[in-house]
Write a protein that holds these residues in place. Structure first.
Motif, short mmCIF file in Angstrom:
data_model
loop_
_atom_site.label_atom_id
_atom_site.label_comp_id
_atom_site.label_asym_id
_atom_site.label_seq_id
_atom_site.Cartn_x
_atom_site.Cartn_y
_atom_site.Cartn_z
N ILE A 83 40.82 -55.18 -41.58
CA ILE A 83 40.40 -55.97 -40.42
C ILE A 83 38.90 -55.81 -40.21
CG2 ILE A 83 40.69 -56.33 -37.94
CD1 ILE A 83 43.52 -55.15 -38.29
N THR A 84 38.24 -56.95 -40.01
CA THR A 84 36.80 -56.99 -39.73
C THR A 84 36.57 -57.82 -38.48
OG1 THR A 84 36.26 -56.83 -42.08
CG2 THR A 84 34.53 -57.64 -40.61
N VAL A 85 35.71 -57.36 -37.61
CA VAL A 85 35.28 -58.14 -36.45
C VAL A 85 33.85 -58.57 -36.67
CG1 VAL A 85 34.86 -58.14 -33.96
CG2 VAL A 85 36.84 -56.90 -34.89
N VAL A 86 33.61 -59.87 -36.56
CA VAL A 86 32.27 -60.44 -36.70
C VAL A 86 31.83 -60.93 -35.33
CG1 VAL A 86 30.86 -62.20 -37.80
CG2 VAL A 86 32.72 -61.12 -39.09
N GLU A 87 30.77 -60.35 -34.80
CA GLU A 87 30.24 -60.77 -33.50
C GLU A 87 28.72 -60.80 -33.58
OE1 GLU A 87 30.70 -58.07 -30.27
OE2 GLU A 87 30.49 -56.28 -31.51
N ARG A 117 39.10 -46.41 -34.82
CA ARG A 117 40.31 -46.68 -35.61
C ARG A 117 39.99 -47.32 -36.96
NH1 ARG A 117 45.18 -47.82 -31.37
NH2 ARG A 117 44.56 -46.24 -29.84
N GLY A 118 38.73 -47.26 -37.35
CA GLY A 118 38.36 -47.69 -38.68
C GLY A 118 38.23 -49.18 -38.86
N ILE A 119 38.14 -49.93 -37.78
CA ILE A 119 37.96 -51.38 -37.87
C ILE A 119 36.49 -51.67 -38.13
CG2 ILE A 119 38.09 -53.54 -36.58
CD1 ILE A 119 40.50 -52.27 -35.08
N ARG A 120 36.21 -52.45 -39.14
CA ARG A 120 34.84 -52.77 -39.52
C ARG A 120 34.26 -53.81 -38.55
NH1 ARG A 120 33.38 -56.44 -44.57
NH2 ARG A 120 31.17 -55.95 -44.90
N CYS A 121 33.07 -53.55 -38.05
CA CYS A 121 32.41 -54.46 -37.12
C CYS A 121 31.06 -54.88 -37.70
CB CYS A 121 32.20 -53.81 -35.76
SG CYS A 121 33.74 -53.38 -34.91
N LEU A 122 30.80 -56.18 -37.73
CA LEU A 122 29.56 -56.73 -38.27
C LEU A 122 28.84 -57.51 -37.19
CD1 LEU A 122 30.78 -58.15 -41.72
CD2 LEU A 122 29.68 -55.95 -41.28
N ASP A 123 27.54 -57.30 -37.09
CA ASP A 123 26.70 -58.09 -36.20
C ASP A 123 26.12 -59.25 -37.01
OD1 ASP A 123 25.04 -59.14 -34.30
OD2 ASP A 123 23.67 -57.43 -34.22
N ARG A 124 26.79 -60.40 -36.95
CA ARG A 124 26.39 -61.57 -37.71
C ARG A 124 26.57 -62.82 -36.84
NH1 ARG A 124 25.50 -57.72 -40.39
NH2 ARG A 124 25.82 -57.41 -42.65
N GLN A 125 25.70 -63.78 -37.05
CA GLN A 125 25.81 -65.05 -36.35
C GLN A 125 26.30 -66.11 -37.32
OE1 GLN A 125 22.25 -66.39 -34.41
NE2 GLN A 125 23.24 -68.14 -33.43
N VAL A 126 27.47 -66.68 -37.03
CA VAL A 126 28.06 -67.69 -37.91
C VAL A 126 27.34 -69.02 -37.70
CG1 VAL A 126 30.16 -68.98 -38.45
CG2 VAL A 126 30.29 -66.53 -37.89
N VAL A 127 26.88 -69.62 -38.81
CA VAL A 127 26.15 -70.89 -38.72
C VAL A 127 26.90 -72.02 -39.42
CG1 VAL A 127 23.89 -69.82 -38.47
CG2 VAL A 127 24.77 -70.30 -40.77
N ASP A 128 27.89 -71.71 -40.26
CA ASP A 128 28.61 -72.78 -40.95
C ASP A 128 30.01 -72.29 -41.31
OD1 ASP A 128 29.10 -75.23 -42.03
OD2 ASP A 128 28.03 -74.87 -43.92
#
Length: 643
Positions: free
Chosen positions: A160-164, A291-302
């Motif tokens: 599981i990855t969270v992209v925010e 809990r080992g969930i990967r979190c990325l600071d990214r802005q989705v553009v497409d």
């Protein structure tokens, strides 16, 4: 086997408990000839189908314990329930069989007890091995992190990855909730209640107090428990004495009682939280990292799409980010809020408006001081062009005016707010539209929170509906990519939940006679009740819906009793000439005695600010509550069914 994500676990299934009862004295051992044996009553017998190597590996995992009871206990504490069952159904059955076979067939009386159990249908299971391995949650608000934590807890094999993006702010308002949130946080996710209170600093919500319905000074309480509506209405002239939580709300007291001798205890009744959304989301983000969930600071553009053999056709193949990444996943969770960039914009799931039932489309949020006194409830107050919420937080009251821009402008709404409450801070404008998407799950995208739907916040349903959707998704998580019919039924079921909520909220607006402004005149004249039209017809035909069995379908929280409270609280009386109207009422003397006894309990209840200060110093009561309260356990979430 897959290690459990946390030390706190749900209660064992009956299978495990039965093994602990019937086999505490059976031991297993590994022989020198690579054969596994069971030792029972001093006699060793070989376990067919199990060799010593496998047995040694198993014993090593349980710290060398040899009794079946100890093996079961150790495994159930360390591993996921389904993994324990998978091993034990294969292993323990052979062990017990070897122990029981002494060369003679078992007596018929024993077979009579044992065979029906062995033929019993296995409990329903959730997905174990899915074609989905990678799940990416797009959006890091409450919807996104609740989804990530729940998926990690219930389907631990997923990556599981969270992209925010920190460039996109979350909606920072005081959030009122329902009792489903504490049960989900502390029962389903296993989050420590003491730590939650220390970091998030919530206040408690026993219900909603509506300044609503009849002209002032009328009001009615709507706590989270059923009670004696008939007696309160008949003997008190209103419904506000129908339950202990309602009496506490009348007295501005919490559900923490000060007993004789300095002891304290909670009233055994459900409650909800008021949370500050910034602190809440920050806490969920920290727990996800733990809990080992990967979190990325990214802005989705497409959003990149591809044709596939999926029943829905097109799928999301990848996301492109402003930082130059190409992100790929098997399943995407759209938690992008009102933008709905995956389900709405990319996959084109149609939006179904609720505007003919719910006329409000904007809110002005602001804080105001409370002088240190924390009411134990949310307040919903009728305003000229909508209504005004008050959510008590520890620092101040978080308030907001929900209104219709067809009836007033934001500037005019600010003037009305300040006329009523001059001490308001500068408000922030939030625009919204009420309705839902046609799909919960389309292609390889699941949408949660505002990305799927939104209704105006009169009944504090935002987080509640996120949890309802998560329960459905996890319980029916697919094992195959071809489960299109299951996906369609998921979409249909959640749509029914939202349509029920639409009708329930419409009942609040259709019958509010507190003010006679153009907005409220339009509501009484034009609000479409939708699914609630049948509710109203039944009520007018038979009286209180919760008084008799009926075939109407309602949601799991508000149910028929909630409809009774909203209708009776607004002055919509059930038929007076119905033959069963007064048959179930207790006599007035008994009722007066009940109220007298109840008022003694209310007098022992602490004001909320004192109760929270006490628990800040000593959170042990919170830990006891989390462990013991039946309504806070995992099995309650999702309509009291097992996951």
């Amino acid at each position: 086997m897959t290690s459990s994500p946390g030390p706190d676990r749900p209660s064992r299934e009956p299978f495990l408990d039965s093994i602990l009862r019937v086999a505490p004295g059976v031991e297993v051992l590994a022989g020198a000839n690579d054969e596994a044996y069971v030792l029972h009553l001093g006699q060793a017998r070989r376990i067919e189908g199990l060799d010593a190597k496998d047995l040694r590996q198993l014993l090593a995992q349980v710290d060398g314990h040899r009794s079946v009871g100890e093996i079961v206990q150790a495994l159930s504490e360390r591993f996921q329930e389904e993994d324990v069952l998978q091993v034990l159904r294969a292993l323990v059955g052979r062990i017990l069989h070897a122990a029981a076979c002494q060369g003679q067939p078992p007596p018929l009386a024993a077979e009579l007890r044992e065979l029906p159990r062995l033929f019993a249908q296995e409990p329903r299971r959730r997905c174990r091995q899915s074609h989905i391995r990678r799940v990416t949650v797009v959006g890091g608000g409450s919807a996104g992190f609740l989804a990530a934590l729940a998926l990690a807890r219930k389907l631990p094999g997923l990556q599981i990855t969270v992209v925010e993006s920190k460039k996109i702010p979350i909606i920072g308002v005081g959030e009122a909730t329902t009792p489903l949130l504490p049960a989900f946080l502390h029962g389903t996710l296993g989050l420590d209640m003491g730590e939650f209170h220390r970091i998030v600093r919530p206040t408690w919500k026993l219900g909603i107090q509506f300044l609503w319905g009849k002209p002032a000074p009328h009001y009615f309480n709507y706590p989270f428990t059923a009670g004696r509506l008939g007696e309160s209405s008949a003997y008190e002239g209103d419904i506000n004495s129908y339950s202990l939580p309602s009496l506490l709300m009348n007295a501005d007291r919490s559900h923490l009682l000060d007993l004789a001798g300095g002891d304290h205890t909670f009233l055994p009744t459900p409650f909800a939280y008021h949370v500050d959304n910034h602190r809440f989301v920050s806490y969920l983000r920290q727990e996800a990292a733990k809990r080992g969930i990967r979190c990325l600071d990214r802005q989705v553009v497409d959003v990149l799409l591809e044709e596939s053999d999926d029943p829905d056709g097109v799928r999301v193949s990848a996301l492109a980010t402003a930082e130059g990444d190409r992100l790929e996943s098997d399943l995407w969770v759209d938690a992008t809020g009102f933008r709905s960039i995956l389900l709405g914009k990319a996959l084109g799931s149609p939006f179904e408006s609720f505007a003919d039932s719910l006329f409000t489309d904007a809110a002005l949020a602001a804080n105001r001081p409370h002088g240190g006194h924390l009411k134990p409830h949310t307040t919903a107050e009728t305003f000229d062009h909508g209504w005004f919420w008050t959510v008590p937080q520890r620092d101040s009251n978080h308030c907001g005016y929900v209104f219709s821009t067809a009836h007033t402008s934001p500037d005019e709404a600010v003037v009305e707010m300040r006329r009523r409450y001059p001490d308001l801070e500068d408000p922030r404008l939030i625009r919204f539209r009420c309705g839902r998407r046609q799909h919960l799950w389309k292609g390889n995208v699941v949408a949660l929170g505002n990305a799927y739907g939104f209704v105006e916040p009169l009944e504090s349903t935002a987080l509640h509906m996120i949890i309802e959707a998560l329960v459905l998704v996890i319980r029916h998580f697919p094992e195959s990519a071809k489960e299109g019919r299951s996906r369609a039924l998921l979409n249909q079921r959640l749509a029914e939940h939202w349509d029920q909520l639409r009708g329930f909220l419409a009942l609040h607006f259709k019958f509010n006679h507190r003010l006679d402004t153009p907005f409220w005149q339009d509501c009484r004249r034009s609000v479409e009740l939708g699914a609630a039209a049948e509710t109203l017809e039944l009520y007018r035909e038979r009286g209180l819906l919760s008084d008799r069995h009926h075939l109407a379908r309602f949601d799991s929280l508000w149910r028929d009793f909630g409809r009774d409270v909203v209708l009776l609280g607004q002055g919509i009386e059930p038929p007076k000439n119905h033959p069963s109207r007064d048959l179930r009422l207790m006599d007035e003397a008994t009722w007066r005695n009940l109220l007298t006894r109840s008022q003694a309990l209310v007098a022992a209840a602490l004001p909320q600010e004192q109760a929270l200060e006490l628990l800040d110093r000593d959170p042990r009561l919170l830990h006891q509550l989390q462990a013991r309260a039946p309504w806070l356990q995992d099995a309650v979430v999702g309509g009291r069914e097992n996951w």
